[in-house]
Design a protein around this motif. Structure first.
Motif, PDB file in Angstrom:
ATOM      1  N   ILE A  44       0.849  -1.200   0.000  1.00  0.00           N
ATOM      2  CA  ILE A  44       0.000   0.000   0.000  1.00  0.00           C
ATOM      3  C   ILE A  44       0.877   1.238   0.000  1.00  0.00           C
ATOM      4  CG2 ILE A  44      -1.661   1.334   1.364  1.00  0.00           C
ATOM      5  CD1 ILE A  44      -2.765  -1.352   2.389  1.00  0.00           C
ATOM      6  N   GLU A  45       1.917   1.233   0.817  1.00  0.00           N
ATOM      7  CA  GLU A  45       2.829   2.379   0.871  1.00  0.00           C
ATOM      8  C   GLU A  45       3.507   2.585  -0.481  1.00  0.00           C
ATOM      9  OE1 GLU A  45       6.310   3.843   3.894  1.00  0.00           O
ATOM     10  OE2 GLU A  45       6.643   2.009   2.758  1.00  0.00           O
ATOM     11  N   ARG A  46       3.869   1.504  -1.140  1.00  0.00           N
ATOM     12  CA  ARG A  46       4.507   1.610  -2.458  1.00  0.00           C
ATOM     13  C   ARG A  46       3.539   2.189  -3.480  1.00  0.00           C
ATOM     14  NH1 ARG A  46       6.904  -3.845  -4.635  1.00  0.00           N
ATOM     15  NH2 ARG A  46       8.046  -3.560  -2.672  1.00  0.00           N
ATOM     16  N   ARG A  47       2.275   1.755  -3.443  1.00  0.00           N
ATOM     17  CA  ARG A  47       1.279   2.308  -4.357  1.00  0.00           C
ATOM     18  C   ARG A  47       1.076   3.796  -4.100  1.00  0.00           C
ATOM     19  NH1 ARG A  47      -1.850  -2.382  -3.213  1.00  0.00           N
ATOM     20  NH2 ARG A  47      -3.383  -1.116  -2.064  1.00  0.00           N
ATOM     21  N   LEU A  48       1.114   4.189  -2.825  1.00  0.00           N
ATOM     22  CA  LEU A  48       0.953   5.600  -2.482  1.00  0.00           C
ATOM     23  C   LEU A  48       2.083   6.427  -3.082  1.00  0.00           C
ATOM     24  CD1 LEU A  48      -0.303   7.985  -1.003  1.00  0.00           C
ATOM     25  CD2 LEU A  48       0.903   7.250   1.075  1.00  0.00           C
ATOM     26  N   ARG A  49       3.314   5.970  -2.953  1.00  0.00           N
ATOM     27  CA  ARG A  49       4.441   6.702  -3.542  1.00  0.00           C
ATOM     28  C   ARG A  49       4.266   6.828  -5.053  1.00  0.00           C
ATOM     29  NH1 ARG A  49       8.703   7.157   0.186  1.00  0.00           N
ATOM     30  NH2 ARG A  49       8.603   5.588   1.846  1.00  0.00           N
ATOM     31  N   ASP A  50       3.832   5.746  -5.668  1.00  0.00           N
ATOM     32  CA  ASP A  50       3.637   5.778  -7.120  1.00  0.00           C
ATOM     33  C   ASP A  50       2.540   6.769  -7.504  1.00  0.00           C
ATOM     34  OD1 ASP A  50       5.622   3.878  -7.440  1.00  0.00           O
ATOM     35  OD2 ASP A  50       4.220   2.194  -7.627  1.00  0.00           O
ATOM     36  N   ARG A  51       1.443   6.773  -6.753  1.00  0.00           N
ATOM     37  CA  ARG A  51       0.354   7.708  -7.058  1.00  0.00           C
ATOM     38  C   ARG A  51       0.813   9.155  -6.876  1.00  0.00           C
ATOM     39  NH1 ARG A  51      -4.344   4.910  -7.806  1.00  0.00           N
ATOM     40  NH2 ARG A  51      -4.704   2.988  -6.600  1.00  0.00           N
ATOM     41  N   LEU A  52       1.565   9.411  -5.825  1.00  0.00           N
ATOM     42  CA  LEU A  52       2.050  10.764  -5.580  1.00  0.00           C
ATOM     43  C   LEU A  52       3.038  11.201  -6.658  1.00  0.00           C
ATOM     44  CD1 LEU A  52       2.430  10.606  -1.711  1.00  0.00           C
ATOM     45  CD2 LEU A  52       0.897  12.128  -2.967  1.00  0.00           C
ATOM     46  N   ALA A  53       3.884  10.280  -7.088  1.00  0.00           N
ATOM     47  CA  ALA A  53       4.824  10.616  -8.167  1.00  0.00           C
ATOM     48  C   ALA A  53       4.065  11.000  -9.435  1.00  0.00           C
ATOM     49  CB  ALA A  53       5.765   9.436  -8.432  1.00  0.00           C
ATOM     50  N   ARG A  54       2.988  10.271  -9.724  1.00  0.00           N
ATOM     51  CA  ARG A  54       2.184  10.615 -10.905  1.00  0.00           C
ATOM     52  C   ARG A  54       1.458  11.941 -10.697  1.00  0.00           C
ATOM     53  NH1 ARG A  54       1.321   4.913 -10.741  1.00  0.00           N
ATOM     54  NH2 ARG A  54      -0.690   5.123  -9.658  1.00  0.00           N
TER      55      ARG A  54
END
Length: 377
Positions: free
Chosen positions: A54-64
């Motif tokens: 979940i934390e990894r998905r959050l970083r990816d979403r924020l990067a986008r």
């Protein structure tokens, strides 16, 4: 356009116009946190590896969301103030250095720079209403200016700045560019690469529809190691998780700014909230939000005694509409609006209204009608 009953059923009884302060969570965030709590109660941290996903998905979403080159450029921090402090107390200041800000900044983007005065650093505050604001800011940059730190959208007036123009101007002058994006990110498209900014930060609890206590900090890759670290712990190490290792170094990624255990509860909520913004699409979010802002502006301009304190031009606004009403003290008007279930804020010499993309049109219409009645006495 988007069914409020699907994601925000709890708002059916009130008129929520306070996203520039603290936003309500969408139902998917509520559900995600409920599942997280129930899982924790049943099995503790047995499935911690799933939490890390979940934390990894959050970083990816924020990067986008920021259009960052990589999720490695994204740090998950406590709040905007902490991220600003990493910059302020990480750079190698010299006596006589100058920092340019506006005269309208929220305290987070003023106090942190004023705290550098014992080092001989001078803070230059610029009036944004004396000519073209970008020209005024760039003209204030002299030979000793090291950094410009500016809110993308001013918290009280709602004035939106041309970040591309400022970014290019700072680059031409050799000035570092820092953006407090808290009143922009999640309301309008944002692009750290187009703005050529060195740092950007924003809490998740406003336009990103997330919880308090979790924010994003973007730091341009080549600048990460130039920021002196003042917080250390296991999580910011390059080999975090190798607890027996005796030699260590800070992570090469922006995780170097995350000294201790992550906020998994906050990450669960914010990741779910951002999934809603991604599903809708930031261009569509911005278009829907601007339609609601325009509805407020059009309605308020028809009410005798209303003075708009926010810009009306499309390229100068985001999601904030601030106004005053003759015959009404702002504190009394704010109290009356709250009693009528209009959730708003008292800011900038007036009343600040801040809808979001999903705000029902009836909320705009009912608020305008109420204000018209109050103006009529």
């Amino acid at each position: 356009m988007y069914g409020v009953n699907d994601e925000f059923p709890q708002l059916s009884e009130i008129r929520y116009l306070n996203h520039a302060a603290v936003a309500p969570w969408p139902q998917r965030a509520v559900d995600a946190v409920t599942r997280f709590a129930q899982q924790n109660a049943r099995t503790g941290a047995r499935d911690y590896t799933d939490w890390l996903l979940i934390e990894r998905r959050l970083r990816d979403r924020l990067a986008r969301l920021l259009n960052a080159p990589s999720s490695a450029d994204i740090a998950l921090v406590k709040n905007t103030s902490q991220a600003l402090s990493y910059v302020a107390f990480g750079l190698d200041w010299r006596a006589g250095d100058q920092i340019v800000i506006s005269s309208e900044e929220f305290p987070s983007n003023r106090v942190v720079w004023e705290a550098l005065r014992p080092l001989g650093v001078k803070v230059v505050q610029v009036d944004l209403h004396n000519g073209v604001p970008e020209i005024s800011l760039l003209d204030a940059c002299g030979p000793r200016t090291r950094l410009m730190s500016i809110s993308a959208v001013q918290f009280a007036s709602g004035l939106r700045l041309d970040l591309e123009r400022l970014g290019q101007g700072c680059r031409d002058r050799g000035v570092l560019f820092c953006i407090d994006a808290i009143q922009h990110l999640g309301a309008l498209p944002f692009d750290v690469q187009a703005y050529q900014c060195d740092f950007a930060m924003a809490d998740g609890h406003k336009w990103m529809l997330g919880p308090e206590g979790l924010a994003v900090f973007y730091c341009r890759g080549e600048l990460r190691e130039r920021l002196t670290l003042h917080e250390y712990g296991w999580h910011m190490l390059e080999h975090a998780g190798d607890y027996q290792r005796q030699d260590w170094q800070p992570a090469r990624s922006a995780r170097r700014f995350e000294c201790g255990s992550p906020n998994m509860l906050g990450a669960t909520a914010l990741e779910a909230s951002l999934s809603l913004l991604e599903e809708v699409g930031m261009n569509e979010v911005a278009q829907a939000l601007q339609a609601r802002v325009q509805g407020l502006i059009d309605g308020l301009q028809q009410i005798a005694g209303v003075t708009l304190l926010s810009p009306v031009a499309l390229d100068r606004r985001a999601g904030i509409v601030t106004f005053s009403l003759s015959g009404w003290d702002n504190q009394r008007l704010h109290k009356r609006l709250n009693s009528e279930q209009v959730v708003c804020a008292q800011r900038g010499g007036g009343i600040r209204l801040s809808p979001h993309f999903y705000t029902e049109e009836r909320v705009i219409d009912e608020t305008v009608r109420l204000l018209d009645q109050l103006a009529s006495g």
